[in-house]
Design an enzyme around this catalytic site. Structure first.
Site, short mmCIF file in Angstrom:
data_model
loop_
_atom_site.label_atom_id
_atom_site.label_comp_id
_atom_site.label_asym_id
_atom_site.label_seq_id
_atom_site.Cartn_x
_atom_site.Cartn_y
_atom_site.Cartn_z
N ASP A 16 172.00 63.98 99.38
CA ASP A 16 170.56 63.92 99.21
C ASP A 16 170.24 64.85 98.03
O ASP A 16 171.07 65.66 97.63
CB ASP A 16 169.90 64.42 100.51
CG ASP A 16 168.40 64.61 100.39
OD1 ASP A 16 167.75 63.74 99.79
OD2 ASP A 16 167.89 65.64 100.87
N ASP A 18 166.62 66.55 97.14
CA ASP A 18 165.68 67.65 97.34
C ASP A 18 166.09 68.52 98.52
O ASP A 18 166.32 68.02 99.62
CB ASP A 18 164.27 67.10 97.58
CG ASP A 18 163.78 66.31 96.37
OD1 ASP A 18 163.50 66.93 95.34
OD2 ASP A 18 163.72 65.06 96.46
N ASP A 314 169.40 67.62 104.23
CA ASP A 314 168.70 68.74 104.86
C ASP A 314 167.76 68.31 105.98
O ASP A 314 167.22 69.14 106.70
CB ASP A 314 167.87 69.51 103.81
CG ASP A 314 166.70 68.66 103.32
OD1 ASP A 314 165.53 69.05 103.55
OD2 ASP A 314 166.93 67.60 102.72
#
Length: 459
Positions: A16, A18, A314
């Site tokens: 991922d 961000d 995250d």
């Protein structure tokens, strides 16, 4: 399954973007996001200007893993079994007695089953599990306080305005059109919000490619914002580091929907082609898409009938749960809260910060005690463990939070940042989470303080 996990055993390594590959300066970004949402409510929806005024101490309320109950304006922190550990109405704490009055003697949150089994969005609650929407939890609490002050009834109507504020700032055309407050600010000064990747991370990526691994970047950010970020944190040649880049992936739907519902699209000058692709034939940069078509491409690229994939992310809702449940991928969760509980920052991150942020640039909030959103909170406690108080003078006992339980259930392992493992050899063997092991096993480089203390007290 082996009790250890190693990157050298994987054919495909996905990330991922961000808050995974790209770490943000959380204090600056959180202030910006709060201001972006609040400005919209004040300017477009007629909310009190006073919502824009925050003291550094107010930020203690900003805590990942809370659920806002949209029907009554309560925010709750849940234990692994769905019982309410702590709760507020607006930003004001509910006492043990008030919690029992509200949720019954067993303190059960009624929507837990629907959240716990599928992480689906609901008109009745909202789960704050990433830093992009987290300042909205603080704003929700303050809006509920404001409605009370005005003598208004609290119901889910205010949430429609919150959703409009999020959309106004984050929708896919906002970057190009300079709409809202968020994107124009990051464009003006990326360095204020984004932390560049260290050289060790770039070397790590190249070493994985040289070892024959297929590298993926899968982000729900739109291509124009992705390009700005990657230029800043990795350099202008960032596209050479990845075999496949997928933007506007609209996770978790990327993993859970069938290809007809969410085909891949090609991009021309950051605009998606209207015609979806019938399949994915070659590496490159794509938009939207779905896991089954990507899986077919990865079979071709690796020459293996079932390539072994690991994905770093995250968000429990967008990354860990769907990648492990639908994709059957290994998952590594980035948990910045580990750094808030005694896990040291990586050497690369420390030297990076020293280069990027000379002392005189440290913001005025720094001195005045604004809590970073990844740190434990006075009001909410630890992200991993909390004390459960049943009424009537019974003894207190420690419970894992629901977020911590989900990390153990849906992740292979957890780390505070990719920087923490970038200098390790690819065949390094990480102990993986396992129901048969102590709850401290699976965290690298070490477990957070609260889990260590809990395990010590149990033994």
């Amino acid at each position: 399954m082996s009790e250890y996990f190693s990157l050298s055993d994987c054919d495909v390594i996905g990330f991922d973007l961000d808050h995974t590959f790209c770490r943000y300066h959380l204090k600056e970004t959180s202030r910006l996001i709060y201001e972006s949402f609040t400005r919209y409510l004040v300017e477009h929806k007629g909310y009190d200007k006073d919502l824009l005024n925050l003291t550094p101490a107010t930020w203690d309320f900003c805590f990942k893993g809370l659920v806002v109950d949209l029907e009554d304006g309560n925010l709750v922190k849940l234990a692994e079994d769905g019982t309410v550990l702590r709760a507020t109405h607006g930003t004001n704490d509910l006492s043990t007695e008030e919690i029992i009055k509200h949720y019954g003697p067993k303190r059960e949150w009624k929507h837990f089953n629907s959240l716990n089994t599928s992480f689906t969005r609901s008109a009745k609650y909202y789960f704050y599990d990433n830093y992009f929407d987290l300042p909205g939890a603080l704003l929700c609490g303050r809006v509920v306080d404001m409605l009370h002050k005005r003598g208004n009834e609290v119901n889910s109507d205010f949430w429609k305005d919150m959703v409009a504020a999020i959309d106004h700032n984050y929708n896919t055309s906002a970057f190009k059109e300079d709409a809202g407050t968020y994107f124009p600010s990051v464009k003006r000064d990326p360095g204020q919000y984004l932390q560049p990747c260290s050289e060790s991370v770039k070397t790590w990526l190249r070493s994985m490619k040289n070892a024959g691994k297929v590298l993926l970047l899968i982000t729900s950010s739109h291509s124009d914002y992705c390009r700005l970020i990657c230029d800043h944190i990795l350099g202008k040649d960032f596209e050479e580091l990845f075999d496949v880049i997928i933007t506007n992936a609209l996770k978790p739907g990327f993993f859970s929907l069938v290809p007809q519902q969410r085909p891949f699209r090609t991009l021309v000058n950051d605009v998606e082609e209207s015609e979806g692709l019938p399949s994915l034939d070659k590496p490159g940069w794509y938009s939207q898409g779905n896991w089954p078509h990507l899986h077919e491409l990865l079979k071709t690229m690796t020459g293996k009938p079932e390539p072994k994939v690991v994905y770093f992310g995250d968000s429990m809702r967008s990354d860990m749960f769907p990648a492990s449940s639908f994709g059957k991928w290994e998952t590594v969760m980035i948990v910045e809260e580990m750094e808030g509980e005694g896990v040291p920052k990586s050497d690369a991150a420390k030297s990076n910060e020293a280069q990027v942020e000379p002392l005189e640039k440290k913001g005025k909030f720094e001195d005045q005690g604004m809590k970073t959103p990844s740190a434990a909170s006075r009001q909410w406690g630890s992200y991993f463990v909390d004390v459960y108080r049943s009424g009537g003078g019974e003894e207190e006992r420690q419970k894992l939070t629901w977020c911590c339980h989900c990390i153990h259930k849906y992740s292979t392992m957890a780390i505070p940042s990719v920087e923490h493992i970038a200098d390790l050899p690819l065949d390094y063997k990480f102990p993986r989470f396992s129901p048969d092991k102590p709850c401290t096993t699976g965290y690298y480089p070490r477990p957070p303080d609260s889990l260590l203390k809990m395990c010590q007290s149990l033994s």
